[in-house]
Structures are given as structure tokens and as C-alpha cells.
Design a protein around this motif. Sequence first.
Motif, short mmCIF file in Angstrom:
data_model
loop_
_atom_site.label_atom_id
_atom_site.label_comp_id
_atom_site.label_asym_id
_atom_site.label_seq_id
_atom_site.Cartn_x
_atom_site.Cartn_y
_atom_site.Cartn_z
N SER A 141 20.10 -111.39 0.01
CA SER A 141 19.99 -109.98 0.21
C SER A 141 21.14 -109.07 -0.17
O SER A 141 22.29 -109.80 0.07
N SER A 152 20.54 -99.61 -6.58
CA SER A 152 19.65 -100.65 -6.21
C SER A 152 18.44 -100.71 -7.03
O SER A 152 17.71 -101.99 -7.14
N SER A 176 17.28 -104.46 -8.23
CA SER A 176 15.82 -105.22 -7.51
C SER A 176 15.48 -105.92 -8.53
O SER A 176 14.62 -106.81 -8.23
N THR A 216 17.37 -109.58 -6.83
CA THR A 216 17.44 -109.92 -5.48
C THR A 216 16.99 -108.73 -4.78
O THR A 216 16.46 -107.67 -5.16
N ASP A 217 16.75 -108.81 -3.32
CA ASP A 217 16.29 -107.96 -2.40
C ASP A 217 17.47 -107.06 -2.11
O ASP A 217 18.65 -107.31 -1.66
N SER A 235 18.80 -103.97 0.29
CA SER A 235 18.53 -102.76 1.59
C SER A 235 19.43 -101.60 1.41
O SER A 235 20.64 -101.71 1.19
N LYS A 262 10.65 -102.87 -4.26
CA LYS A 262 10.72 -103.89 -3.14
C LYS A 262 12.24 -103.73 -2.66
O LYS A 262 12.75 -104.58 -2.10
N ILE A 263 12.64 -102.32 -2.79
CA ILE A 263 13.72 -101.93 -1.93
C ILE A 263 13.31 -101.65 -0.62
O ILE A 263 12.53 -100.80 -0.48
N ASP A 264 14.25 -101.69 0.26
CA ASP A 264 14.15 -101.77 1.78
C ASP A 264 14.67 -100.42 1.86
O ASP A 264 15.98 -100.23 1.95
N ASN A 304 21.94 -113.08 -6.17
CA ASN A 304 20.93 -113.81 -6.41
C ASN A 304 21.56 -115.37 -6.49
O ASN A 304 20.87 -116.37 -5.95
#
Length: 303
Positions: free
Chosen positions: A2, A33, A37, A40-41, A43, A64-66, A246
Amino acid sequence: MSLLVVGSVAFDSVKTPFGEAEEVLGGSATYFSTAASYFTDVSLVAVVGEDFPEKHITFLKSRKIDTEGIERQKGKTFRWKGEYGFELNEARTLDTQLNVFQSFKPKLPEKYRNIKVVFLANIDPDLQRDVLRQVDSPDVVACDTMNFWIEGKKDSLLETLKLVDILLINDGEARELSGEPNLVKAAEIIKSYGPKTLIIKRGEYGALMFKDRKIFAAPAYPLEAVFDPTGAGDCFAGGFMGYLANTMNFEESNIRKAIIFGSVMASYNVESFSLDRIKSLDYRELESRYREFKGLTHFEDLS
Ligand code: AMP
């Protein structure tokens, strides 16, 4: 792995010689972001106002961004207005309205605290440190900034830099931060402030890495049509940090690859206004442009 980012989520108004866009989605953390994205994830920590449409949050989520770390506060979202001349290399800031960022006190969601790779995107250096204080024990901290903070909050920025491993800034900012016009000398001065690795972005002239006594130079992708350079630096940082998070390999040879992925993301971003081009890339497009970069600079050794 992350990747945690704090930075601006904004409405940008931009004028280039090829057109203009009013109050479109922008901000350092938004560009960063979205670019990251693909690798990787991510946040995201930021603040928006009551005027920020839900559809933009929905877009970030679709990548898929938190977005749990995006606070919505009373007041208006951050706004930036800039314009570019024909050389397109440096934005002229016409207006900066911090709005909700003025009173923002970031509070990290519990699940963000053990993230190991942190990016402090361009934002008030006080806020950058507020976020760092709440992260348990990051492996790598990277940072961006701009003339607005170098001129307005230099002491605070120098405090942040003491805590940073990798700094990514453009050539004008490197000269201003160090007070030294020669970039090689400027890099040595900036490294003495804290960051062991310095990446200097030079717009259409590419990027330079300074690490230990080594220098690596990457070209920029020679595009036929550059439409809007806004966010190129953030997309560079997003591709760069996304690839590093990543792979979790911070050796120089891998940092070189990350610089090329950063350059790939920046090159796609400048092809359109706002995030229009990088919204929906295919990973194969990234790999194919990565290979074109390799071809651009490959030459045979002397026999
Ligand atoms: P770049 O072109 O990559 O250097 O970054 C452009 C982005 O930075 C725009 O989307 C702006 O919203 C954002 N930005 C401009 N000024 C500031 C500032 N003072 N603090 C934080 N973000 C900013």
C-alpha cells in the motif's frame, strides 16, 4: 504493498495556448493517486468542501483508491488557477485559494497507520508533518513541494525535509530551495537538508536522479502534442512511487525503472486537460511506452 498519500484535492482553472478549462478536477493528491493506482493500492488523505461533487469521489473509488481519509468540511474546496505560455514548461500561478485546507487537521484512519510507503504530495509542509506523526514506522517517505511553500513556509519545509528519504521537485524549485543556480551543486545542497535521493523534474527535458555520488538522466517522451502540463509532476511522482511500492525495492537500479514509469505516466497526462487521459489507461499502454523510452536512449558501448 500500500501507498499513503496526503496532498491537495482541488478544482483547477487552467489556460494553455491550446484551450482552457474551468474548475475541473485537479490537485496534487488526485493526480498522484490516479497515476499510482495503476501499480499499487493507494490510501488518500485530503480535505474537500461542501461543493465537491460525489461523482469525483466515485471516480477515485473506481480506481480502487481508498478514500476513507478524505474529509468533507464546511466551506469551499481548494482552488488553483494557472496559465502556461507556448514553452509549456512552467505554470504561472494566477490564484491560490486554500479554503478548507486553511483549518485542516488531518486525522488518519486507523488502518492507514501501518502503511510502509508514504508520499507527501504538494501541500502545506505543516500538514505533511502532521500526517507523518501519525504513521507508525514507514520504510520510505517521499515528498514534493512547490515555490508557493518554498517562498511562504521555508522553515517548516526544511523541518519536513529532515524526515524525508526521497524528494521530487522541478528544476526551478531546486534552484529556489538551494539558492544555487547550478543543478549539480543545488542537488548536493538539498541532499544536505535530509533526502538521500533527489529527483529533479525538468519538464520536456526529462528528469535527473541524484543518489549517493551517482547521477541518472531520463529523457521526456517526445510528444507531438502537449495539451496541458498541469499535474505532470504529480503523475510522474505517482508512477514513480506506485512502482516502488509495488516492488518494495529501493535499490538504485529499481529507482531508475521507477523514474521511467513516472515519465510514462507524466507523458500520458499532458495529452489532455484534467485527468481525462490517465483516467482509463490500459497497463499494456504503460508497458509499451516504457519500452519506447528504452529505445529512445539505447546506444552501443564503445568497442
Ligand atoms: P503539477 O503541475 O504536477 O506541479 O501540479 C499541479 C497541481 O497542483 C494542480 O492540480 C493544483 O491543484 C495543485 N496545486 C497548485 N498549487 C498548490 C498548492 N499551493 N498547494 C497544493 N496543491 C497545489
